[in-house]
Design a protein around this motif. Structure first.
Motif, short mmCIF file in Angstrom:
data_model
loop_
_atom_site.label_atom_id
_atom_site.label_comp_id
_atom_site.label_asym_id
_atom_site.label_seq_id
_atom_site.Cartn_x
_atom_site.Cartn_y
_atom_site.Cartn_z
N CYS A 38 12.70 -7.45 83.96
CA CYS A 38 12.85 -5.98 83.17
C CYS A 38 11.46 -5.37 82.95
O CYS A 38 10.98 -6.37 82.04
N ILE A 39 11.12 -4.27 83.33
CA ILE A 39 9.72 -3.73 82.75
C ILE A 39 10.12 -2.89 81.90
O ILE A 39 10.74 -1.71 82.09
N LEU A 40 9.42 -2.98 80.85
CA LEU A 40 9.53 -2.06 79.68
C LEU A 40 8.07 -1.40 79.56
O LEU A 40 7.22 -1.91 79.41
N ALA A 41 8.10 0.13 79.15
CA ALA A 41 6.79 0.78 79.32
C ALA A 41 6.97 1.65 78.20
O ALA A 41 8.10 2.42 78.08
N HIS A 42 6.18 1.72 77.02
CA HIS A 42 5.83 2.92 76.08
C HIS A 42 5.60 3.97 76.71
O HIS A 42 4.72 4.13 78.02
N SER A 43 5.96 4.93 76.27
CA SER A 43 5.53 6.56 77.00
C SER A 43 3.98 6.74 76.98
O SER A 43 3.85 7.83 77.64
N TYR A 44 3.19 6.22 76.18
CA TYR A 44 1.79 6.34 76.40
C TYR A 44 1.16 5.85 77.53
O TYR A 44 -0.23 5.81 77.79
N ILE A 45 2.02 4.79 78.27
CA ILE A 45 1.39 3.95 79.43
C ILE A 45 1.14 4.94 80.51
O ILE A 45 1.99 5.97 80.77
N LYS A 46 0.09 4.47 81.32
CA LYS A 46 -0.32 5.43 82.65
C LYS A 46 0.91 5.55 83.57
O LYS A 46 1.85 4.87 83.71
N ARG A 47 1.05 6.87 84.06
CA ARG A 47 1.99 7.21 84.86
C ARG A 47 2.67 6.32 86.00
O ARG A 47 3.74 6.03 86.23
N GLU A 48 1.69 5.95 86.60
CA GLU A 48 1.85 5.13 87.91
C GLU A 48 2.51 3.65 87.61
O GLU A 48 3.39 3.25 88.24
N ILE A 49 2.31 3.40 86.32
CA ILE A 49 3.00 2.05 85.54
C ILE A 49 4.46 2.53 85.23
O ILE A 49 5.54 1.89 85.53
N ILE A 50 4.70 3.64 84.54
CA ILE A 50 6.01 4.27 84.17
C ILE A 50 6.72 4.24 85.08
O ILE A 50 7.96 4.11 85.08
N GLU A 51 6.28 4.83 86.47
CA GLU A 51 7.31 4.87 87.66
C GLU A 51 7.85 3.71 88.00
O GLU A 51 8.81 3.70 88.91
N THR A 52 7.49 2.59 87.56
CA THR A 52 8.06 1.32 88.15
C THR A 52 9.01 0.63 86.90
O THR A 52 9.51 -0.47 87.19
N ALA A 53 8.88 1.20 85.72
CA ALA A 53 9.58 0.69 84.71
C ALA A 53 11.01 0.98 84.74
O ALA A 53 11.65 1.82 85.33
N ASP A 54 11.80 0.01 84.07
CA ASP A 54 13.39 0.31 84.10
C ASP A 54 13.53 0.78 82.67
O ASP A 54 14.62 1.56 82.63
N ILE A 55 12.67 0.57 81.52
CA ILE A 55 13.08 1.25 80.26
C ILE A 55 11.73 1.80 79.91
O ILE A 55 10.80 1.15 79.88
N VAL A 56 11.71 3.13 79.49
CA VAL A 56 10.53 3.82 79.19
C VAL A 56 11.00 4.59 77.88
O VAL A 56 12.10 5.29 77.60
#
Ligand code: 13P
Ligand code: SF4
Length: 305
Positions: free
Chosen positions: A20-38
Protein backbone atom coordinates in the motif's frame (compact mmCIF):
# COMPACT_ATOMS: atom_id res chain seq x y z
CA UNK A 1 11.94 4.76 -18.96
CA UNK A 2 9.43 7.62 -19.16
CA UNK A 3 7.61 8.90 -16.07
CA UNK A 4 4.45 7.18 -17.32
CA UNK A 5 6.25 3.85 -17.79
CA UNK A 6 7.74 4.14 -14.31
CA UNK A 7 4.31 4.85 -12.83
CA UNK A 8 2.84 1.81 -14.65
CA UNK A 9 5.63 -0.42 -13.32
CA UNK A 10 5.00 0.92 -9.77
CA UNK A 11 1.27 0.12 -10.06
CA UNK A 12 2.09 -3.39 -11.27
CA UNK A 13 4.72 -4.05 -8.56
CA UNK A 14 2.58 -2.79 -5.70
CA UNK A 15 -0.12 -5.30 -6.69
CA UNK A 16 2.33 -8.19 -7.20
CA UNK A 17 4.18 -7.54 -3.94
CA UNK A 18 1.15 -6.54 -1.85
CA UNK A 19 2.15 -2.95 -1.05
CA UNK A 20 0.00 0.00 0.00
CA UNK A 21 1.56 3.35 -0.95
CA UNK A 22 0.89 6.31 1.35
CA UNK A 23 1.89 9.84 0.35
CA UNK A 24 1.73 13.10 2.27
CA UNK A 25 0.14 15.91 0.22
CA UNK A 26 3.52 17.77 0.07
CA UNK A 27 5.07 14.94 -1.98
CA UNK A 28 5.70 15.41 -5.71
CA UNK A 29 2.67 15.01 -7.93
CA UNK A 30 4.03 12.14 -10.07
CA UNK A 31 4.36 10.07 -6.88
CA UNK A 32 0.96 11.11 -5.52
CA UNK A 33 -0.59 9.76 -8.73
CA UNK A 34 0.64 6.24 -7.81
CA UNK A 35 -0.48 6.33 -4.15
CA UNK A 36 -3.40 4.50 -2.54
CA UNK A 37 -3.79 6.98 0.31
CA UNK A 38 -2.95 10.70 0.09
CA UNK A 39 -3.53 13.25 2.83
CA UNK A 40 -2.28 15.34 5.70
CA UNK A 41 -0.67 13.88 8.81
CA UNK A 42 -4.00 13.14 10.53
CA UNK A 43 -5.60 11.37 7.57
CA UNK A 44 -2.49 9.27 6.95
CA UNK A 45 -2.23 8.09 10.55
CA UNK A 46 -5.96 7.34 10.64
CA UNK A 47 -6.19 5.55 7.27
CA UNK A 48 -2.98 3.52 7.51
CA UNK A 49 -4.76 1.23 9.99
CA UNK A 50 -7.34 0.21 7.39
CA UNK A 51 -4.76 -0.81 4.76
CA UNK A 52 -5.28 -4.48 3.86
CA UNK A 53 -1.84 -4.99 2.27
CA UNK A 54 1.03 -6.72 4.09
CA UNK A 55 3.56 -4.01 3.22
CA UNK A 56 3.48 -0.22 3.47
CA UNK A 57 5.60 2.15 1.44
CA UNK A 58 5.57 5.62 2.96
CA UNK A 59 6.34 8.67 0.84
CA UNK A 60 6.83 11.43 3.36
CA UNK A 61 9.28 12.03 6.20
CA UNK A 62 10.71 9.72 8.85
CA UNK A 63 8.35 10.44 11.78
CA UNK A 64 5.34 9.66 9.55
CA UNK A 65 6.69 6.22 8.61
CA UNK A 66 7.51 5.58 12.29
CA UNK A 67 3.90 6.40 13.20
CA UNK A 68 2.67 4.01 10.50
CA UNK A 69 4.96 1.29 11.88
CA UNK A 70 3.89 1.67 15.51
CA UNK A 71 0.25 1.33 14.42
CA UNK A 72 1.05 -1.70 12.20
CA UNK A 73 3.67 -3.80 13.95
CA UNK A 74 2.63 -6.90 11.95
CA UNK A 75 3.52 -5.18 8.64
CA UNK A 76 6.72 -4.22 6.89
CA UNK A 77 6.87 -0.42 6.68
CA UNK A 78 9.39 1.28 4.38
CA UNK A 79 10.24 4.96 3.96
CA UNK A 80 10.79 5.61 0.24
CA UNK A 81 13.84 7.81 0.91
CA UNK A 82 15.62 7.06 4.17
CA UNK A 83 17.22 10.51 4.26
CA UNK A 84 13.89 12.35 4.40
CA UNK A 85 13.62 13.63 7.96
CA UNK A 86 11.74 16.55 9.49
CA UNK A 87 13.98 19.05 11.32
CA UNK A 88 11.13 20.03 13.65
CA UNK A 89 10.56 16.39 14.69
CA UNK A 90 14.21 16.08 15.66
CA UNK A 91 14.46 19.38 17.58
CA UNK A 92 13.81 17.98 21.06
CA UNK A 93 15.67 15.12 22.76
CA UNK A 94 13.75 12.85 25.20
CA UNK A 95 16.17 13.90 28.00
CA UNK A 96 15.08 17.54 27.63
CA UNK A 97 11.42 16.58 27.86
CA UNK A 98 12.04 14.36 30.90
CA UNK A 99 13.79 17.29 32.57
CA UNK A 100 10.84 19.62 31.85
CA UNK A 101 8.36 17.04 33.12
CA UNK A 102 10.31 16.83 36.38
CA UNK A 103 10.17 20.63 36.75
CA UNK A 104 6.40 20.73 36.20
CA UNK A 105 4.92 17.31 36.94
CA UNK A 106 1.32 18.60 36.95
CA UNK A 107 1.36 19.52 33.23
CA UNK A 108 0.08 17.01 30.63
CA UNK A 109 2.36 16.80 27.61
CA UNK A 110 0.70 17.43 24.25
CA UNK A 111 2.99 16.50 21.36
CA UNK A 112 2.58 17.60 17.78
CA UNK A 113 2.70 14.44 15.66
CA UNK A 114 5.92 15.85 14.13
CA UNK A 115 8.03 14.22 16.87
CA UNK A 116 10.20 11.10 16.99
CA UNK A 117 8.85 7.81 18.38
CA UNK A 118 11.48 8.10 21.13
CA UNK A 119 9.92 11.40 22.26
CA UNK A 120 6.32 10.19 21.87
CA UNK A 121 7.03 7.52 24.52
CA UNK A 122 6.99 10.30 27.15
CA UNK A 123 3.91 12.23 25.94
CA UNK A 124 0.28 12.06 27.06
CA UNK A 125 -1.46 12.81 23.78
CA UNK A 126 -0.49 13.56 20.19
CA UNK A 127 -2.15 16.14 17.96
CA UNK A 128 -1.95 17.10 14.30
CA UNK A 129 -2.53 20.58 12.96
CA UNK A 130 -6.10 19.60 12.04
CA UNK A 131 -6.95 18.15 15.46
CA UNK A 132 -4.87 20.19 17.95
CA UNK A 133 -7.48 22.77 19.00
CA UNK A 134 -10.28 20.21 19.34
CA UNK A 135 -8.16 17.74 21.33
CA UNK A 136 -6.70 20.31 23.74
CA UNK A 137 -10.22 21.67 24.33
CA UNK A 138 -11.53 18.15 25.05
CA UNK A 139 -8.73 17.17 27.43
CA UNK A 140 -9.59 17.05 31.13
CA UNK A 141 -6.27 18.63 32.09
CA UNK A 142 -6.06 22.44 32.37
CA UNK A 143 -2.26 22.68 32.57
CA UNK A 144 -0.48 21.68 29.40
CA UNK A 145 3.04 21.58 28.02
CA UNK A 146 2.82 21.82 24.21
CA UNK A 147 5.84 20.53 22.22
CA UNK A 148 7.71 21.19 19.91
CA UNK A 149 6.05 23.79 17.64
CA UNK A 150 5.60 27.13 19.45
CA UNK A 151 3.68 28.58 16.47
CA UNK A 152 1.05 25.84 16.36
CA UNK A 153 1.14 25.92 20.18
CA UNK A 154 0.47 29.66 20.18
CA UNK A 155 -2.46 29.18 17.79
CA UNK A 156 -3.91 26.52 20.12
CA UNK A 157 -3.35 28.77 23.15
CA UNK A 158 -5.28 31.62 21.50
CA UNK A 159 -8.08 29.27 20.42
CA UNK A 160 -8.39 27.66 23.89
CA UNK A 161 -7.75 30.61 26.25
CA UNK A 162 -9.32 28.83 29.23
CA UNK A 163 -6.28 26.50 29.48
CA UNK A 164 -2.79 27.24 30.81
CA UNK A 165 -0.54 26.20 27.90
CA UNK A 166 3.24 26.37 28.19
CA UNK A 167 5.27 26.40 24.95
CA UNK A 168 8.83 25.49 24.04
CA UNK A 169 11.00 27.18 21.39
CA UNK A 170 10.66 25.01 18.27
CA UNK A 171 8.91 24.84 14.93
CA UNK A 172 8.95 24.18 11.21
CA UNK A 173 11.83 26.07 9.57
CA UNK A 174 9.90 26.24 6.29
CA UNK A 175 6.57 27.64 7.48
CA UNK A 176 8.22 29.79 10.17
CA UNK A 177 10.44 31.47 7.57
CA UNK A 178 7.51 33.39 6.06
CA UNK A 179 7.45 37.01 7.24
CA UNK A 180 4.58 39.40 7.87
CA UNK A 181 6.08 41.68 5.17
CA UNK A 182 5.66 38.84 2.65
CA UNK A 183 2.05 38.38 3.77
CA UNK A 184 1.37 42.11 3.33
CA UNK A 185 3.11 42.18 -0.07
CA UNK A 186 1.12 39.15 -1.29
CA UNK A 187 -2.14 40.75 -0.13
CA UNK A 188 -1.43 44.02 -1.92
CA UNK A 189 -0.34 42.18 -5.07
CA UNK A 190 -3.62 40.18 -5.04
CA UNK A 191 -6.18 42.34 -3.20
CA UNK A 192 -9.13 40.12 -4.20
CA UNK A 193 -7.46 36.92 -2.96
CA UNK A 194 -8.15 35.21 0.38
CA UNK A 195 -5.07 34.37 2.44
CA UNK A 196 -5.09 30.75 3.70
CA UNK A 197 -2.37 29.97 6.22
CA UNK A 198 -1.02 26.89 8.04
CA UNK A 199 -0.73 27.35 11.85
CA UNK A 200 2.98 26.38 11.66
CA UNK A 201 3.52 29.97 10.39
CA UNK A 202 4.48 32.68 12.90
CA UNK A 203 1.62 34.42 14.81
CA UNK A 204 2.03 37.73 12.92
CA UNK A 205 1.42 35.92 9.61
CA UNK A 206 -1.44 33.87 11.08
CA UNK A 207 -3.09 37.16 12.24
CA UNK A 208 -3.26 38.35 8.62
CA UNK A 209 -5.04 35.21 7.41
CA UNK A 210 -8.65 34.89 6.26
CA UNK A 211 -8.49 31.20 7.15
CA UNK A 212 -6.08 29.20 9.33
CA UNK A 213 -5.97 25.42 9.00
CA UNK A 214 -4.07 22.23 8.33
CA UNK A 215 -3.08 21.13 4.86
CA UNK A 216 -6.38 19.34 4.28
CA UNK A 217 -8.28 22.21 5.90
CA UNK A 218 -6.75 24.66 3.43
CA UNK A 219 -7.53 22.36 0.48
CA UNK A 220 -11.16 21.88 1.41
CA UNK A 221 -11.68 25.57 2.31
CA UNK A 222 -10.34 26.66 -1.11
CA UNK A 223 -12.44 24.07 -2.95
CA UNK A 224 -15.69 24.99 -1.17
CA UNK A 225 -15.21 28.77 -1.17
CA UNK A 226 -17.04 31.00 -3.66
CA UNK A 227 -13.94 33.20 -3.90
CA UNK A 228 -11.90 32.96 -7.09
CA UNK A 229 -8.38 33.82 -5.91
CA UNK A 230 -6.31 32.48 -3.00
CA UNK A 231 -2.86 33.07 -1.54
CA UNK A 232 -1.62 29.75 -0.17
CA UNK A 233 0.41 29.91 3.05
CA UNK A 234 1.67 26.36 3.19
CA UNK A 235 3.97 24.08 1.19
CA UNK A 236 4.26 24.82 -2.54
CA UNK A 237 2.74 21.49 -3.62
CA UNK A 238 -0.64 22.46 -2.18
CA UNK A 239 -0.94 25.54 -4.41
CA UNK A 240 -0.02 23.32 -7.40
CA UNK A 241 -2.52 20.61 -6.46
CA UNK A 242 -5.29 23.16 -5.99
CA UNK A 243 -4.50 24.77 -9.34
CA UNK A 244 -4.79 21.36 -11.08
CA UNK A 245 -7.99 20.46 -9.25
CA UNK A 246 -9.75 23.85 -9.46
CA UNK A 247 -8.94 25.23 -12.94
CA UNK A 248 -11.60 27.96 -12.62
CA UNK A 249 -9.79 29.49 -9.60
CA UNK A 250 -6.37 31.13 -9.21
CA UNK A 251 -3.77 30.21 -6.59
CA UNK A 252 -0.69 32.20 -5.59
CA UNK A 253 2.03 30.98 -3.26
CA UNK A 254 2.56 33.21 -0.21
CA UNK A 255 6.35 32.86 -0.34
CA UNK A 256 8.81 31.04 -2.58
CA UNK A 257 10.49 29.80 0.62
CA UNK A 258 7.52 27.49 1.23
CA UNK A 259 9.23 24.49 -0.31
CA UNK A 260 10.12 21.66 2.09
CA UNK A 261 13.42 20.15 0.90
CA UNK A 262 12.81 16.99 2.91
CA UNK A 263 9.44 16.32 1.33
CA UNK A 264 11.03 16.89 -2.08
CA UNK A 265 13.83 14.35 -1.46
CA UNK A 266 11.62 11.42 -2.45
CA UNK A 267 11.64 10.66 -6.16
CA UNK A 268 9.66 8.28 -8.35
CA UNK A 269 12.89 6.29 -8.72
CA UNK A 270 13.05 5.81 -4.92
CA UNK A 271 9.51 4.44 -4.99
CA UNK A 272 10.28 2.12 -7.89
CA UNK A 273 13.57 0.90 -6.37
CA UNK A 274 11.95 0.08 -3.02
CA UNK A 275 9.22 -1.91 -4.74
CA UNK A 276 11.69 -3.74 -7.02
CA UNK A 277 14.06 -4.56 -4.13
CA UNK A 278 12.38 -4.14 -0.73
CA UNK A 279 15.35 -5.98 0.83
CA UNK A 280 17.50 -2.93 -0.02
CA UNK A 281 14.82 -0.43 1.05
CA UNK A 282 14.75 1.69 4.20
CA UNK A 283 12.65 -0.42 6.54
CA UNK A 284 11.43 1.07 9.83
CA UNK A 285 12.09 -1.15 12.83
CA UNK A 286 11.25 -0.83 16.52
CA UNK A 287 10.70 -3.21 19.41
CA UNK A 288 7.20 -4.12 20.62
CA UNK A 289 7.91 -2.25 23.85
CA UNK A 290 9.02 0.94 22.05
CA UNK A 291 5.97 0.77 19.79
CA UNK A 292 3.52 0.16 22.64
CA UNK A 293 4.86 3.11 24.67
CA UNK A 294 4.90 5.49 21.70
CA UNK A 295 1.48 4.28 20.49
CA UNK A 296 -0.25 5.34 23.69
CA UNK A 297 -0.34 9.03 22.73
CA UNK A 298 -1.36 8.24 19.13
CA UNK A 299 -4.24 6.08 20.39
CA UNK A 300 -5.27 8.99 22.63
CA UNK A 301 -5.24 11.29 19.58
CA UNK A 302 -7.41 8.90 17.56
CA UNK A 303 -9.80 8.51 20.50
CA UNK A 304 -10.19 12.25 21.15
CA UNK A 305 -9.81 13.55 17.55
P1 13P B 1 -0.26 18.62 8.29
O1 13P B 1 -0.04 17.47 7.41
O2 13P B 1 -0.85 18.18 9.59
O3 13P B 1 -0.99 19.76 7.71
O4 13P B 1 1.21 19.16 8.71
C1 13P B 1 1.98 19.85 7.82
C2 13P B 1 3.38 19.44 7.84
O5 13P B 1 4.24 20.27 7.88
C3 13P B 1 3.69 18.04 7.79
O6 13P B 1 5.04 17.85 7.97
FE1 SF4 C 1 8.91 19.20 8.78
FE2 SF4 C 1 8.11 21.62 8.03
FE3 SF4 C 1 8.91 19.89 6.19
FE4 SF4 C 1 6.59 19.50 7.47
S1 SF4 C 1 7.08 21.18 6.10
S2 SF4 C 1 8.18 17.98 7.05
S3 SF4 C 1 7.10 20.30 9.51
S4 SF4 C 1 10.18 20.77 7.82
Amino acid sequence: MTIREMQDRILQLKKEKDFCILAHSYIKREIIETADIVGDSFKLSQDVCSAKQKNILFCGVHFMAETAKMLNMDKHVYLANGLAGCPMAEQMEPEMLLYMKKQEPDRKVVAYINTTAALKRHCDVCVTSSSAVEIVRKMEADKILFIPDCNLGNYVRESVPEKDIKLVQGGCPIHASVTVEEAEAAKSAHPEALLLVHPECVPKVVEKADYVGSTSGIISYAKKSNAKQFIIGTEYEIAETLQYECPDKEFFILSKKLLCPNMKLTTLVDVLNTLEHPENGFEITMTEEEAAEARFCIDEMLRLG
